[in-house]
Design an enzyme around this catalytic site. Structure first.
Site, PDB file in Angstrom:
ATOM      1  N   PHE B  39      52.082 -26.342 -97.685  1.00 48.00           N
ATOM      2  CA  PHE B  39      52.985 -25.194 -97.769  1.00 48.00           C
ATOM      3  C   PHE B  39      54.416 -25.696 -97.963  1.00 48.00           C
ATOM      4  CE2 PHE B  39      49.307 -24.133 -95.229  1.00 48.00           C
ATOM      5  CZ  PHE B  39      48.925 -22.884 -95.705  1.00 48.00           C
ATOM      6  N   VAL B  77      52.476 -28.259 -93.437  1.00 45.77           N
ATOM      7  CA  VAL B  77      53.688 -27.491 -93.711  1.00 45.77           C
ATOM      8  C   VAL B  77      54.857 -28.459 -93.830  1.00 45.77           C
ATOM      9  CG1 VAL B  77      55.157 -25.616 -92.886  1.00 45.77           C
ATOM     10  CG2 VAL B  77      52.714 -25.639 -92.285  1.00 45.77           C
ATOM     11  N   CYS B  78      55.601 -28.357 -94.916  1.00 44.57           N
ATOM     12  CA  CYS B  78      56.755 -29.259 -95.090  1.00 44.57           C
ATOM     13  C   CYS B  78      57.764 -29.008 -93.977  1.00 44.57           C
ATOM     14  CB  CYS B  78      57.420 -29.039 -96.445  1.00 44.57           C
ATOM     15  SG  CYS B  78      58.989 -29.946 -96.582  1.00 44.57           S
ATOM     16  N   ILE B  79      58.059 -30.043 -93.239  1.00 45.24           N
ATOM     17  CA  ILE B  79      58.894 -29.866 -92.039  1.00 45.24           C
ATOM     18  C   ILE B  79      60.330 -29.484 -92.403  1.00 45.24           C
ATOM     19  CG2 ILE B  79      59.395 -32.346 -91.849  1.00 45.24           C
ATOM     20  CD1 ILE B  79      59.235 -31.932 -88.765  1.00 45.24           C
ATOM     21  N   ALA B  82      60.405 -25.914 -93.445  1.00 38.57           N
ATOM     22  CA  ALA B  82      60.062 -25.048 -92.319  1.00 38.57           C
ATOM     23  C   ALA B  82      61.234 -24.893 -91.345  1.00 38.57           C
ATOM     24  CB  ALA B  82      58.842 -25.598 -91.588  1.00 38.57           C
TER      25      ALA B  82
END
Lengths: 124, 130
Positions: B39, B77-79, B82
């Site tokens: 994501f 999920v790309c930190i 995010a």
């Protein structure tokens, strides 16, 4: 231009202008990380994405960091293949002389060759 | 074949999340292996633990979690994307002094390096975006 690519080579397509959305910045981030992980990365600027390369792009008035500084760092990351869609430039009345980095302009047929030559393509 | 999905559209705003989920279900139904969904961009909102859509609409967050649990699909999920958008797991919430948690397992915050890794490792990486 290199026509032969390894399976791990990555083509990152940038289709958005530097301001107005985070697409360009997030696309460049992906390219830089891939390069840092040792992938050979080519960048292809298409459509409004070509405006990212215009000289004198400033920081955005909304507090965006701007992308010109990132583009200047590409060489440090060994991202040296910078491709531009010829039609993208001409549609906006621009020429490659107006760009901040040296690029290779691609005709529609050359564009098709580049796309089919990469197994892994990320589009932003 | 081994597949991975890159999802960059926000849930309920664009069709991208719905299409990606259906594609994911179709893959496993055909016997393919879906290794991971990554994501990025506004796609990170798919990991929002607090999403509460009307009951007569598909619950996308729960649907991703169900897919992950049934078929061992990693939800990455790309930190960086995010954190900017207020999506923090427990560790990041503590680190940033926030008293709420908006991301929980099976979603995991991870780096963009993972996207490069799955793109290289899988036979196909399919992107869904607005």
């Amino acid at each position: 231009m290199q026509e032969h690519h390894d399976d791990s080579d990555l083509l990152v397509i940038l289709r958005h202008a530097p301001h107005g959305s985070s697409w360009l910045r997030e696309g460049l981030d992906a390219a830089l990380v891939a390069a840092a992980f040792g992938r050979r990365v080519s960048l292809l600027f298409m459509g409004e994405g070509v405006t990212a390369l215009l000289r004198g792009q400033q920081l955005g008035p909304l507090g965006q960091k701007g992308t010109a500084a990132t583009l200047e760092m590409l060489e440090m990351y060994d991202i040296e293949t910078l491709l531009v869609e010829e039609q993208g430039l001409s549609r906006l009345g621009l020429s490659s002389d107006e760009l901040m980095l040296e690029v290779e302009c691609l005709s529609p047929s050359a564009l098709a060759r580049v796309l089919s030559g990469h197994r892994l393509v990320l589009t932003f | 074949m081994r597949y991975a999905i890159l999802l960059m559209g926000a849930p309920y705003s664009d069709q991208a999340s719905h299409s990606a989920l259906r594609f994911a279900r179709a893959l496993v139904a055909r016997g393919h292996r879906l290794e991971a969904v990554f994501f990025y961009h506004d796609g990170v909102y798919n990991a929002a633990r607090l999403a509460a859509p009307p009951q007569d609409e598909p619950h996308l967050v729960d649907a991703w979690a169900a897919l992950a649990n049934e078929h061992r699909v990693a939800l990455q999920v790309c930190i960086a994307a995010a954190l900017r958008r207020g999506l923090l797991d427990e560790r990041e919430a503590v680190r940033h002094g926030k008293d709420g948690v908006s991301v929980e397992a099976p979603f995991e915050l991870t780096g963009l390096g993972q996207l490069v890794d799955i793109g290289t490792r899988c036979d196909r990486l399919v992107t869904f975006g607005p």
